[in-house]
Motif scaffolding. Structure first.
Motif, PDB file in Angstrom:
ATOM      1  N   LEU A 202     -11.931  -3.634  -5.515  1.00 17.19           N
ATOM      2  CA  LEU A 202     -11.758  -3.279  -4.108  1.00 17.19           C
ATOM      3  C   LEU A 202     -10.443  -2.562  -3.819  1.00 17.19           C
ATOM      4  O   LEU A 202      -9.996  -2.507  -2.675  1.00 17.19           O
ATOM      5  CB  LEU A 202     -11.879  -4.529  -3.233  1.00 17.19           C
ATOM      6  CG  LEU A 202     -13.243  -5.218  -3.254  1.00 17.19           C
ATOM      7  CD1 LEU A 202     -13.230  -6.441  -2.377  1.00 17.19           C
ATOM      8  CD2 LEU A 202     -14.334  -4.263  -2.819  1.00 17.19           C
ATOM      9  N   GLY A 203      -9.792  -2.057  -4.820  1.00 21.07           N
ATOM     10  CA  GLY A 203      -8.590  -1.267  -4.591  1.00 21.07           C
ATOM     11  C   GLY A 203      -7.321  -2.081  -4.445  1.00 21.07           C
ATOM     12  O   GLY A 203      -6.300  -1.543  -4.019  1.00 21.07           O
ATOM     13  N   ALA A 204      -7.363  -3.354  -4.763  1.00 23.99           N
ATOM     14  CA  ALA A 204      -6.196  -4.247  -4.747  1.00 23.99           C
ATOM     15  C   ALA A 204      -5.445  -4.166  -3.426  1.00 23.99           C
ATOM     16  O   ALA A 204      -5.991  -4.510  -2.389  1.00 23.99           O
ATOM     17  CB  ALA A 204      -5.302  -3.975  -5.939  1.00 23.99           C
ATOM     18  N   TRP A 205      -4.214  -3.701  -3.433  1.00 24.83           N
ATOM     19  CA  TRP A 205      -3.376  -3.715  -2.242  1.00 24.83           C
ATOM     20  C   TRP A 205      -3.413  -2.399  -1.477  1.00 24.83           C
ATOM     21  O   TRP A 205      -2.681  -2.221  -0.524  1.00 24.83           O
ATOM     22  CB  TRP A 205      -1.944  -4.075  -2.611  1.00 24.83           C
ATOM     23  CG  TRP A 205      -1.428  -3.254  -3.738  1.00 24.83           C
ATOM     24  CD1 TRP A 205      -0.850  -2.028  -3.662  1.00 24.83           C
ATOM     25  CD2 TRP A 205      -1.476  -3.587  -5.111  1.00 24.83           C
ATOM     26  NE1 TRP A 205      -0.533  -1.573  -4.910  1.00 24.83           N
ATOM     27  CE2 TRP A 205      -0.909  -2.517  -5.832  1.00 24.83           C
ATOM     28  CE3 TRP A 205      -1.951  -4.685  -5.831  1.00 24.83           C
ATOM     29  CZ2 TRP A 205      -0.799  -2.514  -7.206  1.00 24.83           C
ATOM     30  CZ3 TRP A 205      -1.840  -4.680  -7.196  1.00 24.83           C
ATOM     31  CH2 TRP A 205      -1.268  -3.603  -7.873  1.00 24.83           C
ATOM     32  N   SER A 206      -4.273  -1.477  -1.875  1.00 28.88           N
ATOM     33  CA  SER A 206      -4.378  -0.207  -1.163  1.00 28.88           C
ATOM     34  C   SER A 206      -5.074  -0.410   0.177  1.00 28.88           C
ATOM     35  O   SER A 206      -6.068  -1.116   0.273  1.00 28.88           O
ATOM     36  CB  SER A 206      -5.180   0.799  -1.980  1.00 28.88           C
ATOM     37  OG  SER A 206      -4.553   1.030  -3.210  1.00 28.88           O
ATOM     38  N   GLY A 207      -4.543   0.241   1.186  1.00 24.49           N
ATOM     39  CA  GLY A 207      -5.140   0.154   2.509  1.00 24.49           C
ATOM     40  C   GLY A 207      -4.391   1.049   3.477  1.00 24.49           C
ATOM     41  O   GLY A 207      -3.341   1.598   3.151  1.00 24.49           O
ATOM     42  N   PRO A 208      -4.917   1.188   4.680  1.00 26.03           N
ATOM     43  CA  PRO A 208      -4.213   2.023   5.649  1.00 26.03           C
ATOM     44  C   PRO A 208      -2.925   1.366   6.109  1.00 26.03           C
ATOM     45  O   PRO A 208      -2.794   0.147   6.108  1.00 26.03           O
ATOM     46  CB  PRO A 208      -5.216   2.155   6.794  1.00 26.03           C
ATOM     47  CG  PRO A 208      -6.093   0.973   6.667  1.00 26.03           C
ATOM     48  CD  PRO A 208      -6.150   0.649   5.212  1.00 26.03           C
ATOM     49  N   GLY A 209      -1.978   2.166   6.465  1.00 27.34           N
ATOM     50  CA  GLY A 209      -0.713   1.635   6.964  1.00 27.34           C
ATOM     51  C   GLY A 209       0.390   1.739   5.939  1.00 27.34           C
ATOM     52  O   GLY A 209       0.212   2.275   4.838  1.00 27.34           O
ATOM     53  N   PRO A 210       1.560   1.198   6.285  1.00 26.50           N
ATOM     54  CA  PRO A 210       2.704   1.273   5.370  1.00 26.50           C
ATOM     55  C   PRO A 210       2.501   0.384   4.137  1.00 26.50           C
ATOM     56  O   PRO A 210       1.632  -0.482   4.093  1.00 26.50           O
ATOM     57  CB  PRO A 210       3.881   0.769   6.218  1.00 26.50           C
ATOM     58  CG  PRO A 210       3.267   0.007   7.329  1.00 26.50           C
ATOM     59  CD  PRO A 210       1.905   0.587   7.560  1.00 26.50           C
ATOM     60  N   ASP A 211       3.361   0.613   3.143  1.00 26.35           N
ATOM     61  CA  ASP A 211       3.227  -0.114   1.876  1.00 26.35           C
ATOM     62  C   ASP A 211       3.493  -1.604   2.007  1.00 26.35           C
ATOM     63  O   ASP A 211       2.975  -2.393   1.226  1.00 26.35           O
ATOM     64  CB  ASP A 211       4.181   0.480   0.827  1.00 26.35           C
ATOM     65  CG  ASP A 211       3.708   1.833   0.337  1.00 26.35           C
ATOM     66  OD1 ASP A 211       2.503   2.136   0.505  1.00 26.35           O
ATOM     67  OD2 ASP A 211       4.534   2.584  -0.205  1.00 26.35           O
ATOM     68  N   TRP A 212       4.295  -2.013   2.978  1.00 28.42           N
ATOM     69  CA  TRP A 212       4.611  -3.439   3.086  1.00 28.42           C
ATOM     70  C   TRP A 212       3.419  -4.251   3.571  1.00 28.42           C
ATOM     71  O   TRP A 212       3.430  -5.480   3.529  1.00 28.42           O
ATOM     72  CB  TRP A 212       5.832  -3.675   3.980  1.00 28.42           C
ATOM     73  CG  TRP A 212       5.700  -3.150   5.388  1.00 28.42           C
ATOM     74  CD1 TRP A 212       6.052  -1.916   5.837  1.00 28.42           C
ATOM     75  CD2 TRP A 212       5.179  -3.861   6.510  1.00 28.42           C
ATOM     76  NE1 TRP A 212       5.777  -1.797   7.161  1.00 28.42           N
ATOM     77  CE2 TRP A 212       5.242  -2.981   7.612  1.00 28.42           C
ATOM     78  CE3 TRP A 212       4.667  -5.131   6.688  1.00 28.42           C
ATOM     79  CZ2 TRP A 212       4.804  -3.348   8.874  1.00 28.42           C
ATOM     80  CZ3 TRP A 212       4.245  -5.495   7.948  1.00 28.42           C
ATOM     81  CH2 TRP A 212       4.311  -4.617   9.030  1.00 28.42           C
TER      82      TRP A 212
END
Length: 142
Positions: free
Chosen positions: A40-50
């Protein structure tokens, strides 16, 4: 009759039962984290890296809830039902996906190794289909 309610856990009570349940849910939670990480793309998602850890936890909890929902909906699936599903549905779909992947890889690269892989996949699929036909015909003779 009590085995219909709790299955093999009917012999355990108190802390032993709690530890068995804790172990099962810890396994599901670990598999959910692994599934979120790999598929599922691990920690990738919309928004900032934090926000990455939050997205990762959200994806893992989604997988956990999906697995527990399926587990609670189909409580007592027999082994023969699982085997029938595996042989009749999952194996043919897996072989078709493997063949499709080999065709796509061979079509994109055009190298000699891709052609060898494609031929190998076709031979394996042919033998697997032959085993299924032989198994069906021998079962019908009984």
């Amino acid at each position: 009759e009590s085995e219909l309610v709790a299955g093999f856990r009917v012999e355990y009570s108190g802390m032993k039962f709690a530890l068995i349940q804790l172990g099962e849910y810890a396994h599901i939670l670990g598999a959910s984290f692994l599934g979120a990480l790999l598929f599922l793309g691990a920690w990738s998602g919309p928004g900032p890296d934090w926000l990455g850890p939050g997205w990762f936890l959200l994806k893992a909890m989604f997988v956990f809830l999906l697995v527990t929902w399926v587990r609670w909906s189909f409580v007592r699936i027999r082994v023969d039902q699982i085997l029938a599903l595996s042989w009749k549905a999952l194996l043919p779909m897996t072989l078709a996906l493997l063949l499709l992947t080999a065709i796509v890889v061979a079509g994109r690269s055009g190298s000699a190794a891709a052609g060898v892989v494609l031929r190998l996949v076709v031979v394996v699929a042919w033998f697997a289909e032959g085993d299924v036909v032989v198994a069906r015909s021998s079962r019908g003779a009984q």
